[in-house]
Enzyme design. Structure first.
Site, short mmCIF file in Angstrom:
data_model
loop_
_atom_site.label_atom_id
_atom_site.label_comp_id
_atom_site.label_asym_id
_atom_site.label_seq_id
_atom_site.Cartn_x
_atom_site.Cartn_y
_atom_site.Cartn_z
NE ARG A 127 -2.41 -1.11 3.55
CZ ARG A 127 -2.80 -0.96 4.89
NH1 ARG A 127 -3.94 -0.21 4.82
NH2 ARG A 127 -2.21 -1.30 5.70
CG ASN A 142 -16.78 -1.52 -2.14
OD1 ASN A 142 -17.59 -0.38 -2.01
ND2 ASN A 142 -15.84 -1.92 -1.11
CG HIS A 164 -15.26 10.62 2.02
ND1 HIS A 164 -14.67 9.65 2.55
CD2 HIS A 164 -16.82 10.16 1.78
CE1 HIS A 164 -15.40 8.31 2.67
NE2 HIS A 164 -16.62 8.66 2.24
#
EC number: 2.1.1.14
Length: 760
Positions: free
Chosen positions: A17, A122, A697
């Site tokens: 990541r 998703n 967000h």
């Protein structure tokens, strides 16, 4: 005869990541732009090397994105909303991040662009915005730069771009209404320029993705494909038109006359008969067959594919094999996983292993590898089928005993609402949050220490209770009406619940990008599902002892747990959803028995799971709604059931949302400036509703006036007696400073609106 292999795209977050952490460090000014660019470069280089090392015939370039690939196209064609522009500033990464996240800097204060789900996945994309008489130009040349990088390393490259028609389809018109398809004429020249530049670099193939071809398209949109690709086509570079997430039989009349050189079809999600493909599609197309599932992690049955493809070779001497879609939706490398048993681990295939599957299959088909390699590869598939992990007779029996009375509430909403209002004694415009509060570094460290057995169960529970106490204290100070415990014990809204359910296994490094720096680690469903022990009861019950205000318990719904996990493929999704629903039904009943009067069951994936073709909708919505009702309808009339949905287009399934029969629904509307509420001009939602009044967000703090204006807009369509006030999603990704300021403004705005209402 040569069967070549390739993939449609590769994960871009990095093996560990790296992109996530680099982005977050850059946004918090911990690293420079130079540092960020170098990390991105290293990820791309590693991705290409992995593809070649796995045995692929070319590397796919242009699939890397700093936030998302749809936003890449917006940048490429200079489609920058005016609020994100700064005078005389050259287009740069900060422009891209302003569009995606908004900005609260002195230099520029602006709201983020809307974000929604990429087809039925998703993954989220930033919605392009279009205005009347808009102009475009080729201003962001990332596709060329990455092609040059890969060529300099000696790779055979296949660049990939999202197609212009799909890009337009995904966007929204702002301001003066017009047909966004009218902009196509202005975008085509940019694609022509890109292809011309790539042909100068001696690139032989370009992949152009047009996934909307699996949808039911209006006539004008279908016809635009012929016009567009006649304009784009050049004999200097070959075009592979890529479709995925379904089949294109209903659009083959258009597809078969397109001036393109190749066509990719998804044989995993699409309803194709491989034996009829040669007759179905124009002989001029080189066919790319998506045979390896790009959206799930199970090993492919290579023997089955070998058998079918060996026959197909008699019909077509040359074709390509590939993944069904981009590998963006699967974790990167199975070899990193150490916690899974070898037996269980042998069932799976992550992105790098899927590349290897393509390599094995193509080499056996080309007689460069013995078929025994395929037999060895699929041995674990047979082992899985005979495993005792799969079947739970008690669960299967319980499924068979589901009755109609288990999927409906005792009374209708009108009766329940009166009982609940008396019981809860809430004010007009009740204020609440969606569930989670900031997940601080202390909380994350606490969970890691507990997981690694550095602290005892007692110490962990004591610390979690302290965080819950703080969450309750902060909410009472702010003056919220319905409180939550804040979820400090939860890592992820799906993974957390799955850990308490039989039938799931979990990875250490199985991360997949959801959007930007947000990554999720989907659990894997391997067997029949049942609840091991109560999941949330202890924490919700403890939180309720700390306050006289109602505590809202938080659960994740059955459809969302299904959609945000990697499902097993040997039984139907309907069966899996009902198994999860029964497990959650037990949890809901235990919460009610513990004195919790409000229970929220989140179903943000309800719309996401909807099939792409409308003729498949009724069947899905029928079992999806019944699965939700199965877990929610066990309660008394006095218990208030909430649900939450976000970042989806809800309008086309609103009748099914009504069928859920929840007492309160909270939905995301703030990024679209309450655009969704326009729907309620004609559709009268019968129950209570909380349209999110600010975007969690974005780092922006919403002003009191901004929230007041949104509430006034909402009150045009929703009676004040039905309206709740809340953020549009959970607050786990925000800081406490941001959270407190935003919620304080939300509550102040609500009180101001209450005063205006009572003055009348």
């Amino acid at each position: 005869m040569a069967i070549k292999n390739h993939i449609l795209g590769f994960p871009r977050i990095g093996l560990h990541r790296e992109l996530k952490f680099a982005l977050e460090d850059y946004w918090s000014n911990k690293i420079t732009l130079h540092d960020l660019l170098n990390i991105g470069k290293k990820i791309r280089y590693s991705n290409w090397k992995s593809q070649i090392d796995s045995g692929l015939d070319c590397v796919t370039v242009g699939d890397f994105a700093w936030y998302d690939h749809v936003l890449n196209i917006s940048m490429m064609i200079n489609n920058i909303p005016s609020r994100h522009q700064i005078d005389k500033e050259k287009l740069n990464l900060d422009t891209l991040f302003r569009i995606a996240r908004g900005s609260k800097s002195i230099k520029k204060n602006c709201s983020a662009s809307e974000m929604t789900k990429w087809f039925n996945t998703n993954y989220h994309y930033i919605v392009p915005e279009f205005v009347h008489n808009q102009e475009f130009c080729f201003s962001w040349k990332q596709i060329l730069e990455e092609t040059d990088e890969a060529l300099s390393l000696g790779y055979t490259v296949k660049p990939v771009l999202l197609g212009p028609i799909t890009y337009l389809w995904l966007g929204k018109v702002k301001g003066i209404h017009f047909n966004k398809l009218d902009l196509l004429e202005k975008i085509i020249p940019i694609y022509q320029e890109v292809l011309a530049e790539l042909s100068k670099r001696q690139v032989k193939w370009i992949q152009i993705d047009e996934p909307i071809l699996v949808l039911d398209l209006p006539k004008r949109w279908k016809q635009s494909f012929v016009y567009t690709y006649k304009k784009i086509y050049t004999n200097k570079i070959k075009i592979l038109l890529a479709t995925y997430f379904g089949d294109i039989h209903h659009n083959m009349d258009i597809v078969n006359i397109l001036p393109v050189n190749g066509l990719h079809i998804d044989l995993v999600a699409g309803k194709y008969d491989l034996m009829k493909l040669d007759d179905d599609f124009n002989k001029k197309f080189l066919l790319s067959l998506g045979v390896i599932n790009g959206r799930n992690i199970w090993k492919a049955d290579l023997l089955n594919w070998f058998t079918q493809l060996k026959f197909f070779m008699k019909l077509r001497k040359t074709f390509w094999i590939s993944t069904s879609c981009s590998l963006l939706h699967t974790p990167l490398d199975l070899s990193l996983e150490n916690n899974l048993t070898d037996f269980v681990k042998s069932w799976f295939s992550f992105s790098i292993q899927k590349c290897l599957e393509l390599s094995i299959l193509s080499r056996v088909l080309n007689n460069k590898l013995h078929i025994e390699e395929i037999h060895q590869w699929i041995k674990p598939i047979d082992a899985y089928k005979s495993s005792n992990i799969i079947n739970n007779i008690a669960v299967q029996k319980r499924i068979l005993q589901i009755s109609p009375d288990q999927i409906k509430r005792n009374s209708n909403f009108t009766i329940r609402s009166k009982i609940q209002k008396l019981n809860l004694n809430l004010p007009i415009l009740p204020t609440t949050t969606i569930g989670s509060f900031p997940q601080t570094s202390d909380i994350r460290k606490l969970r890691i220490d507990y997981k690694n057995k550095k602290i005892s169960q007692l110490d962990y529970d004591t610390s979690i209770k302290e965080h819950i106490k703080n969450n309750i204290l902060q909410q009472e100070k702010l003056g919220l009406d319905v409180l939550v415990h804040g979820e400090p014990e939860r890592n992820d809204m799906v993974e957390y619940f799955s850990e308490y359910l039989e039938g799931f296994v979990f990875t250490q490094y199985g991360w997949v990008q959801s959007y930007g720096s947000r990554c999720v680690k989907p659990p894997i469903i391997v067997g029949d599902i049942s609840r091991i022990t109560p999941i949330t009861v202890m924490w919700s019950k403890f939180a309720q002892t700390l306050t006289n205000k109602p505590i809202k318990a938080m659960l994740t719904g059955p459809v969302t747990i299904l959609c945000w996990s990697f499902p097993r493929e040997d039984i139907s999704k309907e069966n899996i959803a009902k198994q999860i629903a029964l497990a959650l039904r037990d949890e809901v009943l235990d919460l009610e028995n513990a004195g919790i009067n409000i229970i929220q069951i989140d179903e943000p994936a309800l719309r996401e799971g909807l099939p792409l073709r409308k003729y498949d909708w009724n069947d899905y919505l029928s079992w999806a709604v019944k699965s939700f009702q199965l877990c929610s309808s066990v309660v008394k009339d006095s218990t208030q059931i909430h649900t939450h949905m976000c970042y989806c287009e809800f309008n086309d399934i609103m009748s099914s949302i009504v069928d859920l029969d929840v007492d309160v629904i909270t939905i995301e509307t703030s990024r679209s400036d309450m655009e969704l509420l326009e729907f309620f001009k004609t559709f009268k939602y019968p129950n209570d509703i909380g349209p999110g009044v600010y975007d969690i967000h974005s780092p922006n703090i919403p002003s009191i006036n901004w929230i007041e204006q949104l509430l006034i807009k909402a009150l045009k369509y929703i009676p004040i007696q039905q309206l709740w006030v809340n953020p549009d999603c959970g607050l786990k990704t925000r800081t406490w400073t941001e959270t407190s300021l935003a919620l304080q403004n939300m509550i102040t705005a609500t009180m101001n609106i209450r005063k205006k209402f009572f003055k009348k």
